[in-house]
Design an enzyme around this catalytic site. Structure first.
Site, PDB file in Angstrom:
ATOM      1  N   TYR A 203       1.907  -2.303  -2.630  1.00  0.00           N
ATOM      2  CA  TYR A 203       0.997  -3.240  -3.307  1.00  0.00           C
ATOM      3  C   TYR A 203       1.593  -3.830  -4.577  1.00  0.00           C
ATOM      4  O   TYR A 203       0.921  -4.560  -5.293  1.00  0.00           O
ATOM      5  CB  TYR A 203      -0.333  -2.537  -3.642  1.00  0.00           C
ATOM      6  CG  TYR A 203      -1.315  -2.603  -2.505  1.00  0.00           C
ATOM      7  CD1 TYR A 203      -0.968  -2.110  -1.262  1.00  0.00           C
ATOM      8  CD2 TYR A 203      -2.580  -3.146  -2.667  1.00  0.00           C
ATOM      9  CE1 TYR A 203      -1.842  -2.164  -0.206  1.00  0.00           C
ATOM     10  CE2 TYR A 203      -3.471  -3.207  -1.615  1.00  0.00           C
ATOM     11  CZ  TYR A 203      -3.098  -2.712  -0.385  1.00  0.00           C
ATOM     12  OH  TYR A 203      -3.976  -2.769   0.662  1.00  0.00           O
TER      13      TYR A 203
ATOM     14  N   LYS B  12       3.501   9.097   6.012  1.00  0.00           N
ATOM     15  CA  LYS B  12       4.245   8.623   7.185  1.00  0.00           C
ATOM     16  C   LYS B  12       5.712   8.959   6.939  1.00  0.00           C
ATOM     17  O   LYS B  12       6.612   8.112   7.067  1.00  0.00           O
ATOM     18  CB  LYS B  12       4.014   7.113   7.351  1.00  0.00           C
ATOM     19  CG  LYS B  12       4.596   6.504   8.613  1.00  0.00           C
ATOM     20  CD  LYS B  12       3.780   6.768   9.855  1.00  0.00           C
ATOM     21  CE  LYS B  12       4.489   6.246  11.083  1.00  0.00           C
ATOM     22  NZ  LYS B  12       3.853   6.645  12.346  1.00  0.00           N
TER      23      LYS B  12
ATOM     24  N   ASP C 144      -6.137   2.308   1.435  1.00  0.00           N
ATOM     25  CA  ASP C 144      -6.968   1.113   1.578  1.00  0.00           C
ATOM     26  C   ASP C 144      -7.526   1.046   3.003  1.00  0.00           C
ATOM     27  O   ASP C 144      -8.723   0.851   3.225  1.00  0.00           O
ATOM     28  CB  ASP C 144      -6.110  -0.119   1.276  1.00  0.00           C
ATOM     29  CG  ASP C 144      -6.946  -1.376   1.098  1.00  0.00           C
ATOM     30  OD1 ASP C 144      -8.172  -1.238   0.928  1.00  0.00           O
ATOM     31  OD2 ASP C 144      -6.384  -2.474   1.130  1.00  0.00           O
TER      32      ASP C 144
ATOM     33  N   ASP D 173      -1.140   7.799  11.305  1.00  0.00           N
ATOM     34  CA  ASP D 173      -1.664   7.313  12.591  1.00  0.00           C
ATOM     35  C   ASP D 173      -2.507   8.393  13.272  1.00  0.00           C
ATOM     36  O   ASP D 173      -3.602   8.122  13.791  1.00  0.00           O
ATOM     37  CB  ASP D 173      -0.545   6.797  13.519  1.00  0.00           C
ATOM     38  CG  ASP D 173       0.739   7.595  13.422  1.00  0.00           C
ATOM     39  OD1 ASP D 173       0.924   8.307  12.413  1.00  0.00           O
ATOM     40  OD2 ASP D 173       1.561   7.530  14.350  1.00  0.00           O
TER      41      ASP D 173
END
Ligand code: NAI
Length: 343
Positions: A125, A177, A236, A212
């Site tokens: 971001y 991740k 988010d 995921d």
């Protein structure tokens, strides 16, 4: 409550002014006294002051260190940079706290009580993006840089762990991740595991999950999670997913907490599709208002607000359209104010 607390009020764009008006009416009914400094930002900031984050709004929050904010519009693709992101950066609002609790039973799952703690300043971001031109296509290649720091990760993880301890949570799950983005999200995972070992072991259970798989597990069985702590982009996305489990964005509040200030808001955006129609659900901003009352050490008022919301939604069955009801914003607010007055 004796003296009024100075606070900045940003009605925001789209449905913002409608849900902010509802929240002010509820604060009045509760006798919660704030000395509001009204400011504009977002699209309204551009319209009135030529800047999505006008200097006056920054000066105001610098003074009050406390704000209640309606949603701010950000154009997709081109246009100005998100006013929300700029406010978070300006006041170092590094922690984004997004609780999701079942308020209206009867959805796919009942009794959901989860908190997503999202890192708010780093990751993908930071806005370091650019295009590379190839031949006559100026946008042939798009590139983005993500930055996560050890210090930023530790600060956020410490906030999440302290929140878990203070609120009696049993389990914290670090979402990452690190199998693919080994450095970018690996640093967050590694910092969290290290911090837990050194300072928090035995005070709650720590778990880790890949983002995921986390999304799938949340949809299948959200009850296996308690506090989820994660980097900016994953937080988010997952907090919107979690909002969907408790009735949608109209029910999801958020607090942006930092070293220099705290800004309370709904998770949802300006909802341009229903703006001006008077049908928005103000519950998300009202729940953010309850978090703001707690932040101001007014837990009794926060409790009265939450109880009245529960009674209005479940006993009186007054609900807005997004929850399958027929009440408009005004009727819902009136019902809530009556509950507070008679509670
Ligand atoms: P959105 O959250 O504004 O709307 C998504 C859907 O949810 C729409 O169908 C909308 O009608 C519905 N919805 C949202 N809040 C509702 C409420 N309180 N009551 C009833 N229905 C509600 O997301 P969208 O359309 O992607 O974004 C619109 C604008 O908001 C964009 O400019 C975006 O950048 C901005 N935005 C601002 C945020 C903030 O200020 N914190 C957060 C998210 C988006």
């Amino acid at each position: 409550m004796s003296t009024a607390i100075p606070a900045t009020l940003i009605p925001g764009d789209g449905i913002g002014p409608e849900i902010v008006d509802a929240t002010l009416a509820v604060f009045d009914a509760l006798g919660a006294r704030f000395e509001w400094d009204r400011q504009v930002a977002g699209l309204e900031g551009v319209r009135q002051a030529g800047d999505p984050v006008p200097r006056a709004v920054l000066d105001s929050i610098r003074r009050t260190r406390l704000a209640l904010k309606g949603p701010l519009e950000t154009p997709s693709g081109g246009g100005y940079r998100s006013a929300n992101v700029r406010l978070r950066e300006e006041f170092k609002l590094y922690a984004n706290l997004r609780p999701a609790r079942t308020l209206v039973p009867g959805g796919r799952f009942d009794n959901i009580d989860l908190v997503v703690v999202r890192e708010n300043l780093e990751g993908l971001y930071i806005g370091h993006e650019h295009y590379v031109q190839i031949d006559d296509d100026p946008h042939a290649v798009a590139m983005a840089t993500g930055i996560n720091t050890r210090a930023g990760s530790r600060r956020l993880l410490e906030f999440a762990f302290e929140h878990a301890v203070a609120t009696g949570r049993k389990k914290v799950t670090i979402v990452h991740k690190a199998n693919i983005m080994k450095a970018l999200t690996g640093i967050f995972l590694e910092t969290g595991l290290d911090l837990y070992e050194r300072k928090y072991k035995g005070r709650f259970v720590l778990d880790t999950v890949i983002v995921d798989a986390c999304a799938m597990k949340l949809v299948l069985n959200p009850g296996q999670f308690d506090v989820l702590v994660t980097t900016n982009l994953f937080g988010d996305i997952l907090s919107d997913l979690v909002a969907g489990l408790v009735g949608g964005l109209g029910m999801a509040p958020g607090a942006n907490i930092g070293a220099d200030a705290a800004i309370f808001e709904a998770v949802h955006g300006s909802a341009p599709d229903i703006a001006g129609k008077g049908i928005a659900n103000p519950t998300a901003l009202l729940l953010a208002a309850a978090m703001m009352l707690e932040h101001c050490r007014l837990p009794d008022l926060a409790k009265r607000l939450r109880t009245a919301l529960d009674q209005t939604l479940n006993l009186d069955k007054v609900r807005t359209g997004d929850l399958g009801g027929t009440a408009n914003t005004r009727a819902f607010t009136q019902a809530l104010v009556s509950r507070i007055a008679n509670g």
